[in-house]
Design a protein around this motif. Structure first.
Motif, short mmCIF file in Angstrom:
data_model
loop_
_atom_site.label_atom_id
_atom_site.label_comp_id
_atom_site.label_asym_id
_atom_site.label_seq_id
_atom_site.Cartn_x
_atom_site.Cartn_y
_atom_site.Cartn_z
N PHE A 34 -18.35 1.72 12.84
CA PHE A 34 -18.73 2.17 11.50
C PHE A 34 -20.23 1.99 11.27
N TRP A 71 -12.13 8.37 2.67
CA TRP A 71 -12.87 7.15 2.99
C TRP A 71 -12.43 5.95 2.18
N SER A 72 -11.39 6.12 1.37
CA SER A 72 -10.75 4.92 0.82
C SER A 72 -9.56 4.52 1.68
N PRO A 75 -10.31 3.08 5.62
CA PRO A 75 -10.66 1.65 5.63
C PRO A 75 -9.52 0.77 5.12
N LEU A 76 -8.77 1.29 4.16
CA LEU A 76 -7.67 0.48 3.63
C LEU A 76 -6.67 0.18 4.73
N VAL A 79 -8.20 -2.41 7.09
CA VAL A 79 -8.24 -3.80 6.63
C VAL A 79 -6.83 -4.38 6.50
N MET A 80 -5.86 -3.53 6.26
CA MET A 80 -4.50 -4.06 6.20
C MET A 80 -4.04 -4.53 7.60
N PHE B 333 -5.45 -11.37 1.25
CA PHE B 333 -5.09 -9.99 0.93
C PHE B 333 -6.06 -9.41 -0.12
N PHE B 336 -9.55 -8.53 1.04
CA PHE B 336 -9.70 -7.23 1.70
C PHE B 336 -9.75 -6.10 0.69
N ILE B 340 -12.73 -2.52 -0.23
CA ILE B 340 -12.58 -1.07 -0.34
C ILE B 340 -13.56 -0.44 -1.33
N ILE B 344 -16.48 2.31 -0.55
CA ILE B 344 -16.56 3.60 -1.25
C ILE B 344 -17.99 3.86 -1.71
N PHE B 347 -20.26 4.95 1.19
CA PHE B 347 -20.03 6.34 1.59
C PHE B 347 -20.63 7.30 0.57
N MET B 375 -24.31 -3.59 4.89
CA MET B 375 -23.12 -3.25 5.69
C MET B 375 -22.79 -4.39 6.64
N PHE B 379 -19.27 -6.24 6.64
CA PHE B 379 -18.34 -6.30 7.78
C PHE B 379 -18.07 -7.74 8.20
N ILE B 382 -15.50 -9.15 6.07
CA ILE B 382 -14.14 -8.81 6.50
C ILE B 382 -13.68 -9.81 7.57
#
Ligand code: HEM
Ligand SMILES: [Cu+2]
Ligand SMILES: [Cu+2]
Lengths: 313, 578
Positions: A34, A71-72, A75-76, A79-80, B333, B336, B340, B344, B347, B375, B379, B382
């Motif tokens: 990415f 693009w939602s 990635p979702l 990450v899951m 959970f 994460f 998102i 968004i 992007f 970024m 990352f 994450i």
């Protein structure tokens, strides 16, 4: 991949390390894709669509729902996956197998004590059998510390008011470093220990002989060993240098001034008190940071230390 | 509202107001003198006073960082004692977080720009605004006293029971930060009210600049989260003074409770620190791409989503602290999920550049550095959110690198983008593009040299807040230290050219970037009361396809009533399209 792994991560020496590492690499690789992709897009756009004249007219592209969803959602999903993977790994890390060998760990500012089933206590040296789950039951005597073995990819905070535990199974005999990773004051960065993983036989012999050798040792020699074994020497030098605590050189028989002005002569009772209740009387010019060794050192061992101190004139 | 809707015929007359170029009178040369500044209720002056204080704190915090890095050149003691090192990293962290980053974009840039972007004369409560500045100063004084009377060595997190037992003046420091919190709350309340009530006629919610959306989201977090910090610090103080057992196990308290309280504030605070940066980046990218922002609503809503979910993830700082595994699962959970909306945004910003007309001026350069570094920060976030991996990485240099990528690589870059973007508006002067870009690149190189190796070190196991370290890490640490000196040089250059610009800089035009945003439709620097007219908005702030004339409208008559609900009659203005 292996080279990269060796560069990024310490050697993996526990059974659970593999999952952690695999996830680590997965996230790195996906992120890198990415990162590189988006960075190239940024650079490319900046060049391709650079301003050519002040009259430039740009198209009206205000939004695009399909793109937004793409693009939602992608990635979702990613990450899951990471979440699930990380959580499973974590469940393995906290589910201790039943047949684990137990060692009791006590953290004190700034040393680690390991109590074994035989009653033997080692300081800053943890001995464990390899190829067998080991469970550490940990608590702290003062502030919060954290027990971290990078080679095993395990870490757990050690709290003053409750027990926490942690388990690992070492895959091969060897040594690994232990760090304290919760900030705990002055010598936080010296609060290190070493794990020695032995084969089961070696471990058994070690446990049998540990401490018993002490019995037939000359008291001065034993005292000297105890001072290193119990990490006294991280705070007390024997050559006159000033560390966290006063040097042992010339200590015996000297007159010491306490914080409240009282003068004491260093004798058997004072040393004994200093070891068992270090904060009862604080030596002037020092911080009250010495941990208590009550429950760690027995009378015979304290005597040996005293004999040793006598020799350090 | 109701009445004006009932009478749709009630139209207001608008006409075009071109901003005066190189005005003789502006807010900087009206009401001068030290006393006028100190008692001013002008949001622009207050913004500049914040800016000056921030610059001071950033300098102090930065120097402390260089001292830390210098000490880390060798594995053992280089030139200071462990206790001093511990005090310095505490100070560095506390200053950077509480005195620099939290107020950076909202209080300094936000104060200056918010009323200008909304088209009003000032914030809703100008006096409260001034009060919040002084509260900030008082908080800073308390912290200064704490430093001078024993110092603090707890880390900026003040974890109990360590903070309850260590020497030094922890109480004075927490009191200072407690006071500082009120400044933050007042600014938040002020901004929320202003955005709700003082928008120019025609500025509906879908024409609100994204910077305003970001400040709006930030203000909500400030108002809701800061009181929790205040309570926590108060409890901490009570415990120390009155020996009431709350967090200290020696008194029967629970140290993990403290961590919950602390992170319940401090995680949202992380978003107080970064969300305003998102606003700046949206403005800069659209302006320098001269193009309508892509996904206006996606960007606006994602700020709010981040603000909201950001409240629910505090537990990810405590994965190793002994929470239940259920709690860990939920926090992981949710962590994460915050990723998102952040993704968004990225992007959408990149999509905005697509087919734009990109002018790589300094603010845009900073915006792109922001994108790249943020970024990496994201990352690696994450990575830290993944439970099994975080167990390994928690409290190592990996975390140090991660939050520096977010805070410095992200937010400080956004702040610098904003500073360079609005500098001409603030002072009516241009700076040297050449030197500005040069220093941006130096900072970029230095920053990555400093913090990239820390990811490796951290993964290898190097714990954070370590005064000593094992020899294995020395080359990484040395590389990192050299990088930090390069950053220092970069900032030194910046200081030089900005100072030069301030005194000798070429005069700036009202709208040097050709932006459509409202703050650029007044002269540079703006008049004392921002607008000599009541601005009227008929287009979105990023409608680059519409002519400039349509962005410079104001009510034709000089009467000053409320016009929010009225329809605009543009027939008279279209004529003088230029
Ligand atoms: C010149 C660039 C910078 C350098 C070289 C630097 C260096 C450092 C170092 C060496 C530490 C101690 C790490 C540890 O042992 O845990 C640290 C901690 C920290 N830094 Fe920076 N830093 C810089 C800029 C910043 C900026 C711009 C911010 C935020 C705006 C920041 C926020 C923090 C925070 C919050 C901590 C944690 C303090 C703590 O652990 O209590 N730093 N930094
Ligand atoms: Cu520690
Ligand atoms: Cu957080």
């Amino acid at each position: 991949m292996n080279r990269f792994s060796d560069f990024m991560l310490p050697p993996a020496k526990s059974t659970t390390a593999e999952t952690t590492d695999a996830l680590f690499h997965f996230i790195n690789v996906t992120s890198l894709i990415f990162l590189v992709g988006i960075t190239i897009a940024i650079i490319f756009f900046s060049w391709k669509y650079r301003r050519r004249s002040d009259e430039d007219v740009t198209p009206v592209i205000s939004h695009n729902n399909k793109l937004e969803i793409t693009w939602s959602v992608i990635p979702l999903i990613l990450v899951m996956i990471v979440f699930g993977w990380g959580f499973t790994g974590y469940m393995n890390l906290i589910t201790t197998p039943d047949d684990a060998y137990e060692v009791r760990v006590v953290a004190k500012s700034w040393l680690w004590e390991f109590h074994y089933e035989t009653g033997f206590v080692s300081v800053n040296e943890l001995h464990v059998p390899a190829n067998r789950p080991v469970k550490l039951i940990m608590s702290s005597d003062d502030v919060i510390h954290s027990f971290f073995v990078p080679d095993y990819r395990v870490k757990r905070d050690v709290l003053p008011n409750r027990y926490t535990s942690l388990w690992f199974e070492v895959t091969e005999p060897g040594e690994s470093i232990v760090y304290c990773t919760e900030y705990c004051g002055t010598a936080h960065s010296n609060m290190l220990a070493t794990v020695f993983a032995h084969t089961q036989e070696d471990f058994d012999t070690w446990l049998e002989t540990a401490g018993s050798a002490d019995d037939d040792m000359d008291p001065v020699e034993l005292g000297e060993q105890l001072v290193t074994r119990n990490a006294c020497d991280t705070c007390h030098s024997t050559d006159g240098t000033r560390l966290q605590g006063p040097t042992f050189q010339g200590l015996w028989g000297s007159e010491r001034e306490m914080q409240d002005g009282e003068i004491v002569v260093v004798d058997e009772n004072y040393v004994r008190e200093s070891i068992l209740e270090p904060n009862a009387r604080i030596t002037k010019g020092y911080q009250p940071v010495m941990p208590s060794y009550a429950g760690t050192l027995n009378d015979r061992q304290i005597d040996a230390i005293i004999e040793y101190l006598k020799t350090l004139q | 509202m109701a009445t004006s809707e009932a009478k749709p015929t009630n139209k207001i007359q608008v006409r075009r107001y071109k901003p005066e170029e190189y005005p003789e009178k502006h807010y900087l040369n009206e009401e001068t003198g030290i006393w006028a500044w100190m008692t001013t209720v002008d949001h622009k002056k207050i913004g500049l006073m914040y800016l000056a204080s921030l610059a001071f704190f950033f300098f102090v915090g930065g120097m402390l960082a260089l001292v830390l890095r210098t000490e880390l050149l060798t594995p053992a003691r280089s030139f200071m004692d462990a206790d001093v090192y511990n005090q310095i990293f505490t100070l560095h962290g506390a200053i950077m977080v509480f005195f620099f980053l939290v107020p950076s974009v909202p209080a300094a840039l936000g104060n200056f720009i918010l009323p200008l972007q909304l088209g009003c004369k000032d914030v809703a409560f100008p006096r409260v605004n001034l009060a919040s500045f002084y509260i900030y100063v008082i908080g800073a004084v308390f912290t200064l006293i704490a430093i001078l009377t024993g110092g603090v060595d707890t880390g900026w997190t003040f974890y109990t029971p360590y903070s309850a037992t260590t020497g030094g003046n922890v109480m004075m420091m927490t009191l200072g930060i407690f006071i500082l919190g009120f400044s933050s709350i007042l600014t938040g309340v002020n901004f929320i009210t202003t955005i709700h009530k003082l928008r120019a006629p025609g500025m509906t919610w879908n024409k609100l600049p994204l910077n305003m959306w970001a400040l709006y989201a930030t203000s909500i977090i400030q108002v809701l989260a800061t009181p929790v910090l205040a309570i926590t610090l108060l409890l901490l103080t009570m415990e120390r003074v009155l020996s009431i057992g709350i967090f200290d196990p020696a008194l029967g308290g629970d140290p993990v409770l403290y961590q919950h309280f602390f992170w319940f504030y401090s995680h949202p605070a992380v978003y107080i620190m970064i969300v305003p940066g998102f606003g700046v980046i949206s403005e800069v990218i659209s302006t320098f791409s001269r193009k309508i922002i892509f996904g206006y609503w996606a960007i606006a809503i994602s700020s709010l989503a981040i603000a909201f979910i950001g409240f629910l993830v505090w537990g990810h700082h405590m994965f190793t602290a002994g929470q239940s595994s259920l709690a860990n699962m939920v926090f992981s959970f949710l962590t994460f999920l915050v990723g998102i909306p952040t993704g968004i945004k990225i992007f959408n910003w990149v999509a905005t550049m697509y087919r734009g007309s990109i002018d790589m001026k300094t603010p845009m350069l900073y915006a792109q550095i922001f994108l790249f570094q943020f970024m990496i920060g994201g990352f690696t976030g994450i990575m830290l959110g993944a439970l099994a991996v975080d167990i390994h990485l928690h409290d190592t240099y990996y975390v140090v690198a991660h939050f520096h990528y977010v805070m410095m690589g992200g937010m400080v870059m956004a702040f610098l983008a904003g500073l360079h973007y609005w500098w001409p508006k603030m002072f009516g002067k241009m700076y040297s593009e050449k030197w500005a870009k040069f220093s941006a690149i130096i900072i970029f190189i230095g920053f990555n040299m400093t913090f990239l190796p820390q990811f490796v070190m951290g993964s290898q196991g190097m714990p954070r807040r370590y005064f000593n370290y094992i020899d294995q890490f020395q080359s990484f640490h040395q590389f990192s230290t050299i990088g930090s000196y390069i950053i220092g040089i970069g900032f030194f250059i910046m200081f030089g050219y900005l100072l030069y610009s301030f005194f000798r800089g070429e005069k700036a035009a009202a709208n040097p970037w050709g932006s459509r945003a409202l703050e650029w439709q007044v002269s540079s620097p703006p008049p004392l009361h921002n607008f000599e007219h009541t601005p009227v908005i008929i287009n979105g702030p990023y409608d680059y396809h519409k002519p400039m004339s349509e962005f410079q409208l104001g009510i034709a008559s000089k009467h000053n009533g409320h016009h929010a609900g009225e329809k605009v009659d543009i027939s008279t203005t279209v004529k003088d399209k230029a």
